[in-house]
Each structure stands twice: as structure tokens, then as C-alpha cells.
Design an enzyme around this catalytic site. Structure first.
Site, PDB file in Angstrom:
ATOM      1  CE  LYS A 127      -4.273  -1.723   0.664  1.00 23.50           C
ATOM      2  NZ  LYS A 127      -4.754  -2.011   1.999  1.00 23.50           N
ATOM      3  CG  HIS A 130      -0.705   7.763   2.521  1.00 27.79           C
ATOM      4  ND1 HIS A 130      -1.035   8.460   3.656  1.00 27.79           N
ATOM      5  CD2 HIS A 130      -1.370   6.580   2.589  1.00 27.79           C
ATOM      6  CE1 HIS A 130      -1.876   7.742   4.370  1.00 27.79           C
ATOM      7  NE2 HIS A 130      -2.092   6.594   3.753  1.00 27.79           N
ATOM      8  CG  HIS A 133       1.880   5.824   6.264  1.00 26.78           C
ATOM      9  ND1 HIS A 133       1.515   5.612   4.962  1.00 26.78           N
ATOM     10  CD2 HIS A 133       1.144   4.954   6.990  1.00 26.78           C
ATOM     11  CE1 HIS A 133       0.620   4.644   4.902  1.00 26.78           C
ATOM     12  NE2 HIS A 133       0.374   4.224   6.119  1.00 26.78           N
TER      13      HIS A 133
HETATM   14  N1  ARG Z   1      -0.718  -1.041   9.877  1.00 29.31           N
HETATM   15  C1  ARG Z   1      -1.674  -0.257  10.598  1.00 29.31           C
HETATM   16  C2  ARG Z   1      -2.226   0.848   9.711  1.00 29.31           C
HETATM   17  O1  ARG Z   1      -1.567   1.277   8.788  1.00 29.31           O
HETATM   18  C3  ARG Z   1      -1.100   0.385  11.819  1.00 29.31           C
HETATM   19  C4  ARG Z   1      -0.588  -0.586  12.828  1.00 29.31           C
HETATM   20  C5  ARG Z   1      -0.591  -0.008  14.181  1.00 29.31           C
HETATM   21  N2  ARG Z   1      -0.019  -0.859  15.178  1.00 29.31           N
HETATM   22  C6  ARG Z   1      -0.627  -1.832  15.827  1.00 29.31           C
HETATM   23  N3  ARG Z   1       0.064  -2.536  16.682  1.00 29.31           N
HETATM   24  N4  ARG Z   1      -1.891  -2.104  15.633  1.00 29.31           N
HETATM   25  O2  ARG Z   1      -3.318   1.316   9.984  1.00 29.31           O
END
Ligand code: ARG
Length: 570
Positions: A127, A130, A133
Site C-alpha cells: 500500500k 503516503h 504515515h
Molecule cells: N498497519 C496499521 C495501519 O496502517 C497500523 C498498525 C498499528 N499498530 C498496531 N500494533 N496495531 O493502519
């Protein structure tokens, strides 16, 4: 460093009835208006105990402590005792220590022997990385740096979103429409386009969804062909993410993301069952959280597959067992507040008292001036593009302004990227903000370039002063030469830096550091503007150079805590 507040509490204590020194300590204030002293003590609270009017009490205390050599002057104004420091003594203590400690000024060992995990960035594989982030990435990095500076053993984790049914779709789409060269050339854009195509095609032909599900099952079962493709997508994505991390100067200790926990999930589900927490709900397994006024946590779907929260529960338990953390910090958008509330409650219900040591550090949304983003409609602003543009624009400004640097490319990179980082860390993290190029790259506002420029200005003064004067300033200086209002104001801010860093750590709020170094930069520029620094008088020059060195050290250390470079020439 002498703790002046504590010293003042010691001095006040014998003259105050009915309050212990440690009760007096938090009552000591730092007036915003320096004409009311460097420190002030309000006497309202004492009226009852001492059975006198507060102004009378203030007057009595002021008279009693007036002779202390720490103070230049003590006044009572209404109910306040206003204390003015002996400026020379204060300057001597502070500036000397900042020069001596140099890179370590503000460092502490309060965290010694304790491990803190900071999880941040955590993008999703295949993905776009962007502009949204940037927040977790930059705030998390700064929180890590602050905790490291406070003496904690830190572990930086990038909890990659690298697991889930979407990988079945991705593999399916790649096999149908993808090609290897494109993925190697532009991994994320290519994978994303296949993924988008999958959704378009699946609308017409729903059997694709079944196909993708079957592929995901194969992936979960560890079938080599699927695992190999998934691994490749992951590697290519990570390569692209790493380009951005390199630009930002960010690294991690672990990239254990969601997939890492896939084989650890059955045990967690079993444990939840054993502890009597699982309830069946239409074939799914849930943990009820009614008692906390929260919706239930969905642990497994009716087809047995696990969810995001299940993986987060597994991850927390794994982290506790592996790192025995003192704190486990998650820097994740406030959109996930509910998720983290539920998750924490489930861990608590499992009987883990360390649930309280797990901290979700949320932050608000970033939007772009040019309009909102939408991944689905392809309106994505890649973080890498933003950083590149910042560097390009900075290069132009550097050329126009005739900035003093030997290496335009490097300075443009340090200032351009620094500007984006600084902007990100300028406001309270919880606030939503709009990304505006004018604000980010302004050299005059309260911006990264402004602070970096101030640091470079200090370095330039020191170069002009020369090694000999700097060496002699390190040996010692006549602090009575740096007692002007602007020098004193600057020294006060420098003195506060260690407290500021500790507070930023406690509140998980790098913006406290950002604001403070803006204040220091402004105070430095005022000092620079008000006074001639490289004067003929050697004694005066040496003292002023000492203060410039101290200011440079603190600004540089502060920028480092934000994850920024401090160029010496600009
Ligand atoms: N990958 C997730 C996102 O982009 C964020 C992860 C956050 N960390 C976690 N331990 N849930 O939304």
C-alpha cells in the site's frame, strides 16, 4: 546541574509554618513576565495556616530570605514573593555545565535498566507510504529518541501490516495481470494497480473473491509458491519504505509485523478460551466488553480466521515475554482509539496487570492544502514525493538566498527534510493539521529552517571567534559579562531544557521540545541583535562566546531529539 527550584524550597521551608519542604516545592512558580522575578511563591494557601493576610505573609518571607546569596533581589508584591536570581552566579553554573556536558547536556539516567518499546510507522505492505504515515513515523522516532536520551533501553518496532486476506487478492491479481519487471521497478504503484483491478473485476465476476480466499488459505498453510510471492511483495515494499526511512534517518530494531504473529495466534485463542473469556456469536468468537461500555472484541471470524486485534493481543504478550518492557508504546492514529481501548481491556481481563504499561499514543489527521487524499480514487500523496519536493524547493531557496554552504545538495537535504519533520512536530500531536508548503519552508517563521539557521548562525559566530577564544571560554569566563536582560532570558531557557525533555517524555509529546527550541532560537536571536558579541574586550568576548557555545549545544541537541540534522553552515 543545581536544581534551583529545590534550592528555593530549602530556603523557603524554615520560614513557612505548617508546610513541608516537599509541599512547598510544587508551589514555586516561574512567572511568565520576568519583571515578576525568575521564581515566585504565592502565599494564598498559607493564609489559613498562618492566620495572616497573604500580602503580610509574603512580606515576611521576602524579608527573611532577602540576604541569600543566590538572590540578587527579593520582593513581595501583593500575595507573591518574587525572587530574582543572582544573574552572574546563575549564568556561571548553567553555561559552564552546558559547555562541559556538550552532547550529553539534558541526558539523564532516570530510565536506566528499564526497557521501553516504541512502536511506530507500521505501514501496510503493498500500500502507498503516503503523507498520512509521516505522523506516526516522525512522532514515534522522536519519542524513541527522547526515551533513549532519558536513559531507557529502547526497542524500535515497525509493526508492518503484512498479513490478511488482501494478500490472497494481491497474489491472485498478480498472477492474472501482473508482471515481474513492473513490480521491481515500481513495487507499490504496480501492486496497487493490480489490487485495484482485482476489485473492478471482482464486481463483474464474484468468483474471483473465492479464488482469492483459497489463495489466502494456501498462504496461511505455508504453501511455498504463495509464501514466496508474499515474501517478495513484502521485500519489495520494504525496499520502497526504506528509501523513505533513509531520507528521514530512521531505523528500527525489529520489523516484526502482523504476519510474525500468525503462528502465535492459536495459543492466544486457546488462552482466551481457557480463561473463560470467549463467547460464541454467530459462529464468531468474541470477548464481551459491556462492563466497560465498549463493543465486543472480535477474536476469530466464523471461518476461524483471526483479526487485527487478535494479532495485537498476541504481539503484546510476545513483547512482554521477549523484552519484559517497562512501557510498551504504540504511536498510532486516533482513528484507532477504539481498537486500542478494546485491546487493552482484553489484556487486562486475561489477568495481565502489565496492560497498564501499554500506552496508545494517538495523533490527529494531516490533510493537504491541495485537497483530501483518497487511496481508492488514486488521489495519493506519497511521502517520498513530499520529501523530494521539500528538498528541491529548499535547494532553490538556498540558491536565491546565497546561503553560505559548501555542499548545496547536503544542506538542501538536511534543511528540506528537517523542515517537514519540524512542521510535523510543531503542534500538539492530537491536533489535526493542514500541510502547507508556505508554512513548512518559511525561513522566518517558527519553523525548522529558522531554528537550523539560528544554529548555523551560532556556529558562524564561533568560527569567527576562533579556536583560541573557544578554548579559553571552555576553561572559564567572567559570568558577570553575560547578565544583560537578553542574555539572562536566554540562559533561563537553556537551563530549563532538561526538564522540558523529561516532560516531553512523560507526555509523549515531542512538540514540547519543538516549542522550547523555537523559544531558545528566538531568545538567541534577540541576544545577537541586542549585543555585539565579538567585541575587542577579551574578557567580555570570552563570556559571550561561552554563551553562544551553550546556545548552540542546546539547539543542536534539541534538533537531534526531533530527528533533525543541525547543519553548521547555512
Ligand atoms: N498497519 C496499521 C495501519 O496502517 C497500523 C498498525 C498499528 N499498530 C498496531 N500494533 N496495531 O493502519
Amino acid at each position: 546541574m543545581i536544581n534551583y527550584r529545590e534550592k528555593i524550597a530549602d530556603i523557603l521551608a524554615p520560614h513557612i509554618e505548617g508546610l513541608e519542604r516537599d509541599e512547598i516545592l510544587p508551589m514555586i512558580e516561574v512567572p511568565a513576565d520576568s519583571s515578576k522575578g525568575d521564581y515566585a511563591f504565592p502565599c494564598f494557601k498559607l493564609a489559613k495556616i498562618m492566620r495572616k493576610a497573604p500580602p503580610m505573609i509574603a512580606k515576611g518571607i521576602a524579608e527573611a530570605i532577602e540576604g541569600e546569596k543566590m538572590f540578587q533581589k527579593v520582593e513581595s508584591v501583593n500575595a507573591y514573593v518574587n525572587m530574582f536570581m543572582s544573574k552572574a552566579e546563575f549564568a556561571d553554573n548553567v553555561v559552564k555545565e552546558v559547555i562541559e556536558k556538550d552532547e550529553d547536556f539534558g541526558r539523564s539516567d532516570i530510565g536506566a535498566g528499564r526497557t521501553v518499546i516504541v512502536e511506530y510507522s507500521s505501514p501496510n505492505i503493498a500500500k502507498p507510504f503516503h503523507i498520512g504515515h509521516i505522523r506516526s513515523t516522525v512522532i514515534g522516532n522522536s519519542i524513541y529518541k527522547i526515551y533513549d536520551f532519558l536513559g531507557y533501553d529502547t526497542i524500535r518496532i515497525n509493526h508492518l501490516g503484512d498479513y490478511g486476506t488482501q494478500f490472497g487478492k494481491m497474489i491472485c491479481a498478480y498472477r492474472k495481470w501482473g508482471n515481474k519487471e513492473d513490480v521491481i521497478r515500481e513495487p507499490i504503484k504496480s501492486l496497487l494497480s493490480y489490487y485495484t483491478k482485482f476489485h473492478e473485476e471482482a464486481e463483474k465476476d464474484p468468483s474471483l473473491e473465492d479464488e482469492a480466499r483459497a489463495i489466502f488459505v494456501r498462504l496461511e498453510n505455508g504453501e511455498p509458491e504463495e509464501v514466496e510471492l508474499w515474501q517478495w511483495f513484502r521485500d519489495e515494499s520494504l525496499r520502497e519504505f526504506n528509501r523513505v526511512y533513509d531520507m528521514l534517518g530512521i531505523t528500527f530494531d525489529s520489523y516484526n509485523g502482523e504476519s510474525f504473529y500468525s503462528d502465535k495466534m492459536p495459543a492466544v485463542v486457546q488462552e482466551l478460551k481457557d480463561k473463560g473469556l470467549l463467547v460464541e456469536d454467530n459462529g464468531a468468537q468474541i470477548v464481551k466488553l459491556d462492563q466497560f461500555d465498549l463493543p465486543p472484541a472480535l477474536i476469530t471470524k466464523s471461518d476461524g480466521s483471526t483479526l487485527y486485534i487478535t494479532r495485537d493481543i498476541a504481539a503484546a504478550i510476545y513483547r512482554k515475554n521477549t523484552y519484559d518492557f517497562y512501557k510498551n508504546i504504540y504511536v498510532v492514529a486516533s482513528q484507532q482509539n477504539l481498537h486500542f481501548q478494546q485491546w487493552k481491556k482484553v489484556i487486562g481481563l486475561m489477568g495481565y496487570d502489565w496492560a497498564d504499561d501499554c500506552v496508545h499514543v494517538p495523533f490527529g489527521l494531516v490533510s493537504m492544502e491541495e485537497g483530501t487524499m483518497s487511496t481508492r480514487q488514486g488521489r495519493v500523496i506519497f511521502l517520498e514525493d513530499v520529501l523530494n519536493r521539500a528538498v528541491e524547493q529548499t535547494r532553490k531557496i538556498i540558491m536565491e538566498k546565497n546561503v553560505n554552504t559548501e555542499n548545496v545538495d547536503e544542506t538542501a537535504r538536511e534543511v528540506g527534510i528537517g523542515a517537514v519533520i519540524f512542521n510535523e512536530l510543531s503542534n500538539y500531536r492530537i491536533k489535526d493539521y493542514v500541510f502547507s508548503w508556505d508554512k513548512v519552508l518559511n525561513f522566518e517563521g517558527e519553523t525548522g529552517p529558522y531554528v537550523q539557521y539560528t544554529h548555523a548562525r551560532a556556529c558562524s559566530i564561533l568560527r569567527n571567534a576562533g579556536e583560541a577564544v573557544m578554548a579559553s571560554a571552555k576553561e572559564g569566563f567572567d559570568a558577570s559579562r553575560i547578565t544583560s536582560d537578553s542574555a539572562h532570558a536566554l540562559i533561563k531557557l537553556i537551563y530549563e531544557m532538561p526538564e522540558v525533555i523529561a516532560e516531553a517524555g512523560e507526555k509523549y509529546e515531542p512538540s514540547i521540545v519543538t516549542r522550547h527550541i523555537v523559544d531558545i532560537a528566538q531568545a538567541f536571536n534577540k541576544f545577537y541583535h541586542d549585543e555585539h558579541i565579538l567585541v575587542d574586550d577579551e574578557t567580555e568576548k570570552t563570556a559571550k562566546v561561552a554563551l553562544v557555545m551553550a546556545a548552540r549545544n542546546v539547539i543542536r541537541n534539541g534538533l537531534d531529539l526531533l530527528g533533525m540534522k543541525a547543519p553548521e553552515k547555512m
